[in-house]
Design an enzyme around this catalytic site. Structure first.
Site, mmCIF file in Angstrom:
data_model
loop_
_atom_site.group_PDB
_atom_site.id
_atom_site.type_symbol
_atom_site.label_atom_id
_atom_site.label_comp_id
_atom_site.label_asym_id
_atom_site.label_seq_id
_atom_site.Cartn_x
_atom_site.Cartn_y
_atom_site.Cartn_z
ATOM 1 N N HIS A 1 -13.090 -37.502 -11.450
ATOM 2 C CA HIS A 1 -12.338 -36.294 -11.796
ATOM 3 C C HIS A 1 -13.189 -35.350 -12.637
ATOM 4 C CE1 HIS A 1 -9.506 -39.546 -10.997
ATOM 5 N NE2 HIS A 1 -8.619 -38.629 -10.651
ATOM 6 N N GLU B 1 12.327 -47.898 -25.764
ATOM 7 C CA GLU B 1 11.629 -49.161 -25.526
ATOM 8 C C GLU B 1 10.166 -48.934 -25.146
ATOM 9 O OE1 GLU B 1 14.502 -48.283 -24.016
ATOM 10 O OE2 GLU B 1 15.969 -49.587 -25.007
ATOM 11 N N HIS C 1 22.958 -56.439 -17.893
ATOM 12 C CA HIS C 1 22.257 -56.893 -19.082
ATOM 13 C C HIS C 1 21.679 -58.299 -18.949
ATOM 14 C CE1 HIS C 1 23.886 -53.331 -20.825
ATOM 15 N NE2 HIS C 1 23.573 -53.658 -22.062
ATOM 16 N N HIS D 1 -9.618 -31.363 -9.356
ATOM 17 C CA HIS D 1 -8.972 -32.435 -10.133
ATOM 18 C C HIS D 1 -9.610 -33.797 -9.886
ATOM 19 C CE1 HIS D 1 -5.866 -35.112 -11.785
ATOM 20 N NE2 HIS D 1 -6.110 -35.808 -10.693
HETATM 21 C C1 LIG Z 1 1.829 -42.728 -14.881
HETATM 22 C C2 LIG Z 1 0.874 -42.086 -13.943
HETATM 23 N N1 LIG Z 1 1.345 -41.486 -12.856
HETATM 24 C C3 LIG Z 1 0.490 -40.932 -11.966
HETATM 25 C C4 LIG Z 1 -0.859 -40.975 -12.174
HETATM 26 C C5 LIG Z 1 -1.804 -40.378 -11.160
HETATM 27 N N2 LIG Z 1 -2.374 -39.129 -11.693
HETATM 28 C C6 LIG Z 1 -3.562 -39.087 -12.298
HETATM 29 S S1 LIG Z 1 -3.955 -37.564 -12.868
HETATM 30 C C7 LIG Z 1 -2.511 -36.920 -12.278
HETATM 31 C C8 LIG Z 1 -2.183 -35.462 -12.427
HETATM 32 C C9 LIG Z 1 -2.200 -35.106 -13.811
HETATM 33 O O1 LIG Z 1 -2.162 -33.744 -13.984
HETATM 34 P P1 LIG Z 1 -2.748 -33.222 -15.334
HETATM 35 O O2 LIG Z 1 -2.394 -34.147 -16.404
HETATM 36 O O3 LIG Z 1 -2.338 -31.811 -15.467
HETATM 37 O O4 LIG Z 1 -4.301 -33.363 -15.110
HETATM 38 P P2 LIG Z 1 -5.328 -32.256 -14.575
HETATM 39 O O5 LIG Z 1 -5.134 -32.190 -13.088
HETATM 40 O O6 LIG Z 1 -5.000 -30.983 -15.238
HETATM 41 O O7 LIG Z 1 -6.648 -32.808 -14.940
HETATM 42 C C10 LIG Z 1 -1.755 -37.901 -11.659
HETATM 43 C C11 LIG Z 1 -0.447 -37.667 -11.020
HETATM 44 C C12 LIG Z 1 -1.307 -41.619 -13.347
HETATM 45 N N3 LIG Z 1 -2.603 -41.719 -13.622
HETATM 46 N N4 LIG Z 1 -0.430 -42.128 -14.219
#
Ligand SMILES: Cc1ncc(C[n+]2csc(CCOP(=O)(O)OP(=O)(O)O)c2C)c(N)n1
Ligand SMILES: [Mg+2]
Length: 670
Positions: A30, A408, A470, A261
């Site tokens: 990334h 939690e 529960h 990204h």
């Molecule tokens: C809990 C979770 N859900 C999904 C992902 C997959 N994922 C990684 S980065 C991302 C997008 C995040 O967007 P942003 O935080 O705005 O990052 P940017 O593209 O701006 O670097 C996703 C969905 C993850 N790493 N963790």
């Protein structure tokens, strides 16, 4: 040292170049986030954050959490450029390869300077809340002289959108954690495209509503970044700094789009970016002058570290207290329980294991000041509070009990952060059924090798009237699936104390204590009079609680509340001339790592027609074949429970001597 833009811009470009090149070489990763936040990071590193690359574990360092873990090349670049021993440039060249500690997402156990493992979005920030709690708490013990640092977080849109963000910032705002500063990479882009595809939230308003200070800046204007950071530092609330950035900044045709990204930019775009950025160094080379500026970013921290050491060494008593404190509790837990267990051996108690847990926590919290308890709004049910643990509040951080509220996931992540910070051993409670609400944080405890303790009560249909919503059915077994997690289900008060000792003896392995709501008749006591760590029978995960008297025809393996039932079943069988061993298995994981001799003594390798193996646990049977074999008998519950008094449910679902004995006889005779 406040470098001007002419020095900061090349420093930021070094991050950009390393990030583009490493992702390109790995052919995955990334680049967008590190390129977008490079300017903010350069200012943060050169003017604000307190660290000493020569001693990455210096206890009074600022904590830096890259919550947007996908942008891992940002932290690898920062650590390398500022002079940490690792990652080396070779490590970076091998980004995302087996040989390199520069994993796809930052892992705390691979690199110093990576304070926690991030990648599951939202949890880095939530762990940072725990770190900030730990800092304020330890400050009350050791004063500004020894504990006086900030927690910095870089978080993306995703981290702020996740549900756990709401829990985490609610807790941080309530506790007024003013030394927590979140730098939001406010780039309006997520993977699917513009953030507007899925959100129209007023994030600053949400943060303000939870008690945060919010400021924004142009994330590519050094003076403006400084202005915002100064404001954040000065404010006594936790701060959100919205850094308006362009994702992939510097990549001329892709910046500002989700194309940057999560994919390599490609050779053409990278060479165009080199032009735009004026970066003519070869891949994985950083010009000496720029590197020198980076290396000098550690000078401030190095000096502060030296002064800190002098203060520590200047006071013999404080130093001893500090060093002992930081050693943790692993060696102290079992001795702290000796008297308690001796008393139980003398006078066995018929109590719920949640109550037994409270009884063990009495001496533990009295003797081990590092323990900080809490519950997600179930204090009276989880039995997690003791007389030694006063509330930790925004007015008094010296308390040792956190009212986490109904959060939690936030609680579990905060516990991870506290333990990763050092100096604190957290335990926290909720109903076992809600382990699923925080499951990924439990997994992250295991992955990060932090030995927090989850006190999870109401562990089966034995909770009764609250009904199937529960009543855990699959939770105990499904938690056993998580590597490096010890799941304990103790049978009585002595086993509960033993499991507490074991949980605290493993600082690198988290534990779940699955505890009953209902009273459990004691199965131990005799033979436990001179109890010590060495005689902890639960330590091997399973042990023969009772040996067959008649010729052994069956081995009953049970956990928790079903151990007493297994004893009664054995009584009946013996009365009919059928010898039955009873094995209590409070922790399958610990049993699994015993040597073959021990395992085959408990579970001899003979055919089922000779010795039938039977498991009894009020949960799903899947998994028990591992111990009972395909020819064995698994007594359990492979459906949801029901709402009724516990005794009626155990009766209804076949957890009675009368229901179990005939099944065993059928198998043995059949
Ligand atoms: C809990 C979770 N859900 C999904 C992902 C997959 N994922 C990684 S980065 C991302 C997008 C995040 O967007 P942003 O935080 O705005 O990052 P940017 O593209 O701006 O670097 C996703 C969905 C993850 N790493 N963790
Ligand atoms: Mg984004």
């Amino acid at each position: 040292m406040s470098l001007d833009a002419s020095r900061l811009a090349p420093m930021a470009n070094a991050i950009r170049a390393l990030s583009m090149d490493a992702v390109q070489a790995a052919n995955s990763g990334h680049p967008g986030m590190p390129m977008g936040m490079a300017d903010v990071a350069a200012v943060l590193w050169s003017d604000y954050i307190k660290f000493d690359p020569a001693d990455p574990k210096w206890p009074d360092r600022d904590r830096f959490v890259l919550s947007a873990g996908h942008g891992s090349m940002l932290i690898y670049s920062l650590l390398h450029l500022s002079g940490y021993a690792r990652p080396t440039m070779d490590d970076i060249r091998n980004f995302r390869q087996l040989s390199s500690p520069c994993a796809g997402h930052p892992e705390n156990f691979l690199l110093d300077g990576v304070e926690c493992t991030t990648g599951p979005l939202g949890q880095g920030l939530a762990m940072a809340v725990g770190m900030a709690i730990a800092e304020r708490h330890l400050n009350t013990q050791f004063g500004d002289d020894l504990v006086d640092h900030r927690t910095w977080v870089v978080a993306g849109d995703g981290c702020l959108m996740e549900g756990v963000n709401h829990e985490a910032i609610g807790l941080a705002g309530h506790l007024k954690l003013g030394r927590l500063i979140v730098l939001w990479d406010d780039n309006n882009i997520t993977i699917d495209g513009p953030a507007a595809l899925s959100t129209s939230e007023d994030i600053p308003a949400r943060y303000r509503a939870t008690g945060w200070h919010v400021v924004s800046c142009d994330g590519h204007d050094y003076a403006d970044i400084r202005r915002a950071l100064d404001e954040a530092v000065a404010d006594d609330r936790p701060s959100l700094v919205a850094c308006k950035t362009v994702i992939g900044k510097g990549a001329p045709s892709k910046q500002g789009t989700s194309a940057t990204h999560g994919a390599p930019l490609g050779a053409d775009e990278i060479s165009a970016a080199r032009e735009v950025l004026g970066w003519d160094a070869a891949p994985f080379e950083v010009p000496a002058g720029i590197l020198a500026d980076w290396r000098s970013t550690g000078d401030r921290g190095k000096a502060a570290h030296g002064e800190w050491r002098q203060r520590l060494e200047g006071d013999v008593d404080t130093r001893a207290k500090f060093e002992n404190w930081m050693m943790g509790v692993a060696d102290l837990a079992a001795p702290a329980l000796e008297e308690h267990i001796a008393a139980l051996a003398a006078e066995p108690k018929n109590v719920a294991s949640r109550k037994a847990s409270e009884m063990a926590l009495g001496p533990l919290t009295a003797k081990l000041p590092q323990l900080i308890g809490g519950s997600a709004d179930l204090t009276g049910s989880n039995n997690t509070k003791t007389p030694s643990t006063d509330p930790l509040t925004s007015e008094d951080y010296s308390g040792r009990y956190l009212y986490y509220g109904i959060r939690e996931f936030g609680m579990a992540a905060a516990m991870n952060g506290m333990m990763l910070h050092g100096g604190i051993v957290p335990y926290g409670g909720t109903f076992l059924i809600f382990s699923d609400y925080c499951r990924n944080a439990i997994r992250m405890s295991a992955l990060q090798q932090v030995g927090v303790v989850y006190v999870m009560t109401h562990d089966s249909i034995g909770l009764g009237e609250d009904g199937p919503t529960h009543q855990p059915v699959e939770q105990v077994m499904s938690l056993r699936l998580i590597p490096n997690l010890n799941v304990y289900r103790p049978a009585d008060a002595i086993e509960t104390a033993e499991c507490w000792a074991l949980a605290l003896q493993s600082p690198n392995t988290p534990s779940v204590l699955a505890l009953s709501r209902q009273n459990l008749a004691p199965v131990r006591g005799e033979g436990d009079a001179g109890w010590s760590a060495a005689s902890n029978r639960s330590a091997r995960g399973a042990y023969r609680l009772r040996a067959a008297t008649a010729e052994r025809r069956t081995i009953l393996i049970a956990t928790g509340s079903e151990v007493q039932l297994a004893m009664e079943v054995a009584d009946q069988l013996e009365a009919q001339g059928i010898g039955a061993d009873v094995i209590s298995m409070p922790c399958a994981e610990l049993f699994d790592v015993q040597d073959d001799a021990y395992k085959s003594d408990l579970l001899p390798d003979v055919s089922a027609s000779q010795i039938l193996r039977v498991s009894i646990e009020a949960g799903v049977t899947m998994g028990w074949e591992r111990y009972t074999t395909a020819k064995g008998l698994n007594i359990g519950l492979d459906r949801f429970g029901a709402s009724a008094p516990a005794e009626d449910l155990f009766e209804r679902f076949g957890f009675t001597v009368d229901a179990i004995v005939p099944q065993i006889l059928n198998k043995i005779n059949g």
